[in-house]
Design an enzyme around this catalytic site. Sequence first.
Site, PDB file in Angstrom:
ATOM      1  CD  GLU A 271      -2.711   1.157   2.567  1.00 37.57           C
ATOM      2  OE1 GLU A 271      -3.355   2.203   2.836  1.00 37.57           O
ATOM      3  OE2 GLU A 271      -2.727   0.147   3.287  1.00 37.57           O
TER       4      GLU A 271
ATOM      5  CG  ASP B  96      -3.076   9.182   7.145  1.00 34.72           C
ATOM      6  OD1 ASP B  96      -3.676   8.099   6.993  1.00 34.72           O
ATOM      7  OD2 ASP B  96      -2.606   9.839   6.204  1.00 34.72           O
TER       8      ASP B  96
END
Length: 257
Positions: free
Chosen positions: A49, A60
Amino acid sequence: MTRIHKVMQELKNNNGKAFVPYIMAGDGGLQTLPERITFLEKAGATAIEIGIPFSDPVADGPVIQQAGLRALENDTTLKAVIQTIGEIRPIVHIPLIIMTYMNPILAYGIPKFIEDSFRAGVDGLILPDLPVEEEDVIAGHADKAGIEIIRLVSLTSPLERIHKIANRGNGFLYAVTVNGITGVRQGFNDQLLQHLKKVKHISNLPVLAGFGISSSTHVQEIIQYCDGVIVGSKIIELFNQGDLEGIVELISAVKTV
């Protein structure tokens, strides 16, 4: 058969489990991306990824946010990342999946983004801020190019929604393991393990768990309830520490159960 479907089918046939590391493109300079991809493939990663730095990364945690800021300081762009993937694709055989948010794609132009991604050999997209109800804006373009949209389900997703998401796509289902952002955590509770069992029972797609998985113990615990794991923050930490053996050890954990 797409690269993602092929590798997942091979694992299923051999009773194997998937390990998908996450790396931030441009962290350490974009020139590090090819060497990190080839290292991870050699270390046994199922797929990779590749994160695209973005100024407002809502999913995040601190480690990935800081990696993204470093990448932005290195002038990393979506276009440059796709170009770099295209340059290394001829010698990389595992699936490469871009993780990004919709704003960079909209700025790029959806048809052009999909066309360039296809030519570069991108296999999938993870788009955390794109709900399934709104994905038609890009899904048709991606489907025609054979690029999988990897969809996410969370701990709070109701059964009806899990069914709806699991019935779309041919790649794998991304089961988020925490209510919150990415980042290293100490452990997981019974609620999560029951959730993974539920999602695995519902989904005809392979189920990979991600967010907060940061040790070999975590990996070995989680993969008893799903088809593989996605590890981001810990991989970024280990690369920044120069601890390549630690990365190999983490990836190898899926083979010891």
